[in-house]
Design an enzyme around this catalytic site. Sequence first.
Site, short mmCIF file in Angstrom:
data_model
loop_
_atom_site.label_atom_id
_atom_site.label_comp_id
_atom_site.label_asym_id
_atom_site.label_seq_id
_atom_site.Cartn_x
_atom_site.Cartn_y
_atom_site.Cartn_z
N ARG A 35 0.42 4.75 -9.45
CA ARG A 35 0.91 5.30 -8.19
C ARG A 35 2.40 4.99 -7.99
O ARG A 35 3.17 5.84 -7.58
CB ARG A 35 0.09 4.74 -7.03
CG ARG A 35 -0.19 5.82 -6.02
CD ARG A 35 -1.22 5.46 -5.01
NE ARG A 35 -1.77 6.71 -4.46
CZ ARG A 35 -2.56 6.75 -3.41
NH1 ARG A 35 -2.93 5.66 -2.80
NH2 ARG A 35 -3.02 7.91 -2.96
N GLY B 142 1.52 4.64 3.71
CA GLY B 142 2.62 3.75 3.32
C GLY B 142 3.82 4.51 2.77
O GLY B 142 4.96 4.26 3.20
N PHE C 111 -11.72 10.67 19.77
CA PHE C 111 -11.52 11.75 20.75
C PHE C 111 -11.15 13.06 20.04
O PHE C 111 -11.65 14.13 20.40
CB PHE C 111 -10.39 11.38 21.73
CG PHE C 111 -10.88 10.71 22.98
CD1 PHE C 111 -11.61 9.53 22.91
CD2 PHE C 111 -10.62 11.24 24.23
CE1 PHE C 111 -12.07 8.89 24.06
CE2 PHE C 111 -11.08 10.62 25.39
CZ PHE C 111 -11.80 9.45 25.31
N CYS D 176 -10.34 9.84 7.36
CA CYS D 176 -10.39 8.91 8.50
C CYS D 176 -11.39 9.21 9.62
O CYS D 176 -12.01 8.28 10.13
CB CYS D 176 -9.00 8.76 9.08
SG CYS D 176 -7.91 7.93 7.90
N GLY E 298 0.85 -1.20 0.00
CA GLY E 298 0.00 0.00 0.00
C GLY E 298 0.88 1.25 0.00
O GLY E 298 1.51 1.57 1.00
N GLY F 152 0.17 4.52 -0.25
CA GLY F 152 -0.69 5.69 -0.17
C GLY F 152 -0.15 6.77 0.74
O GLY F 152 1.07 6.90 0.93
N TYR F 153 -1.05 7.54 1.33
CA TYR F 153 -0.69 8.67 2.20
C TYR F 153 0.06 8.19 3.44
O TYR F 153 0.84 8.94 4.02
CB TYR F 153 -1.95 9.43 2.62
CG TYR F 153 -2.50 10.29 1.51
CD1 TYR F 153 -2.07 11.61 1.35
CD2 TYR F 153 -3.43 9.80 0.61
CE1 TYR F 153 -2.57 12.40 0.34
CE2 TYR F 153 -3.93 10.58 -0.42
CZ TYR F 153 -3.49 11.89 -0.54
OH TYR F 153 -3.98 12.67 -1.56
N ARG G 77 -13.15 29.14 8.52
CA ARG G 77 -12.00 28.71 9.33
C ARG G 77 -11.55 29.78 10.32
O ARG G 77 -10.55 29.58 11.02
CB ARG G 77 -10.82 28.38 8.40
CG ARG G 77 -11.08 27.21 7.48
CD ARG G 77 -11.05 25.92 8.23
NE ARG G 77 -11.26 24.76 7.36
CZ ARG G 77 -11.09 23.52 7.76
NH1 ARG G 77 -10.76 23.25 9.00
NH2 ARG G 77 -11.32 22.53 6.94
#
Length: 458
Positions: free
Chosen positions: A41, A16, A225, A275, A11, A13-14, A432
């Site tokens: 990729r 790995g 959290f 996430c 993997g 990705g962001y 923001r």
Amino acid sequence: MTFKKAILCIGAGYVGGPTMALIAFKCPQYKVTVVDIDPKRIAQWKSDNLPIYEPGLDEIVKATRGRNLFFSTEIEREIKESDIIFVSVNTPTKMFGAGSGMAADLQYWEKTARQIREYAESKKIIVEKSTLPVKTALAMERILTSTENEVHFEVLSNPEFLAEGTAIKDLENPDRVLIGSRETPSGLKARDELIEIYANWVPKERIITSNVWSSELSKLVANAFLAQRISSINSITALCEKTDADILEVAQAVGMDSRVGSKFLNASVGFGGSCFKKDILNLVYLCRHYGLNEVADYWEGVVRINNYQKDRFILNMLSAMFNTLAGKKICLFGFSYKANTGDTRESPAIFIARKLIEEKAELVITDPKALNNAMIDLNGIDGKVSYVEDPYEASSGCDAIAVMTEWEIYANLDFKKIYKSMAKPAFIFDGRNILDHKRLYEIGFNVFPIGKPALTHF
Ligand code: NAD
Ligand code: UGA
């Protein structure tokens, strides 16, 4: 050169890519290879144009690529040649069948487990890097030991806590590294091997160990959290807007209590990223699975408030702009889900853009790093959208600006010049709270921050 051990990461990705680049950088004695099923990729990782934007990443990849960091699509061969395998494939929310919209989609992860079982010829340590439901390591062990293959596999959990935009900093100087293992002699030995890698740069007291299930669960809970703090402060913005209280003053007063702490109390249009939502929904799904409905309801509230915050932003825009946005030109400042990344996964800007198009507004989107992803996200949308890199050009002729991402450049723009070029009355919705609202008001804008009194000329 002979290497001490061969590390493989499945993997690219962001997580790995940056994680392995940093391990290679800090541990020249290990050979680190990153593989992916996506040849495009891998080609990007081998090129000067890396597939992700992350401050500091280019330099580290340049220093290690070809030395002890390698990218490849030859997954089977690399499985055979490795001693330690990190699994860092994507684990998105499942969008079909049982648990649709809530549970983690484990298909990519399971394919990897089967592939490892098929091609491994010598003992391996398997490290779960992906974020997974608690007890997934058990399923991994069952798959790995379900054939005649005599090879011994030891499964560890080593969740990743990096945040995008600060990934290299977080990896270099982590608050903690968490390693979950079995308490068996081979489990403890594998744990020590992984500790040995991190000990090359992480102080020993920050490398903590636990049982596998605590480790898997800690990752979900850590994200829950963090997201909860944002939903807590965002829920109070709604009350501030009704009562003339100022969320910045409230956040400061609350955050100065050392038991609470001041970080992660920035009110916003809502949290995004690949996430937070998926991991909370996964946690909620797990709780419901075990019949813990009160616990599930509690955590689901974090996602509910996040949706409410995004809805509220649109409703505020509508009511401020005389209850109609049809035909109005609105410029979105920023499209990535946070500053310093080009990643737009679950970005609140996607939701806001779609809602504005539903209201028949015309959109101009500007972002220093995320315009390509924005185009993909809004591909096929039924409305007028243009993509302009320069914020001055983007906002020219617009009725309103809505700040979606806290890119530093936006705070330092020449707003007098921008005001002159816009349609009047000109509006700014600061999703923001990064702009100087009083000054914008003095220039002539009608200013709508989050959780602070609006400043209008009407
Ligand atoms: P990503 O989508 O960027 O990368 C995952 C990669 O895995 C993709 O390139 C995909 O092609 C590849 N892949 C999928 N199946 C494969 C297979 N069978 N063989 C080889 N390659 C395969 O995802 P990401 O953002 O790097 O996240 C990975 C995991 O890490 C997720 O579980 C996520 O929750 C977790 N995580 C992400 C972050 C973050 O900041 N993005 C931080 C901490 C943890
Ligand atoms: C988050 C966690 O911070 C990481 O520890 C974790 O490893 C990662 O998720 C993951 O598991 O993927 P990330 O999503 O990259 O990292 O970025 P954050 O800095 O946490 O921001 C998430 C979202 O919350 C962004 O949209 C951000 O703008 C928003 N946010 C953050 C706020 O609205 N207010 C804040 O005070 C902080």
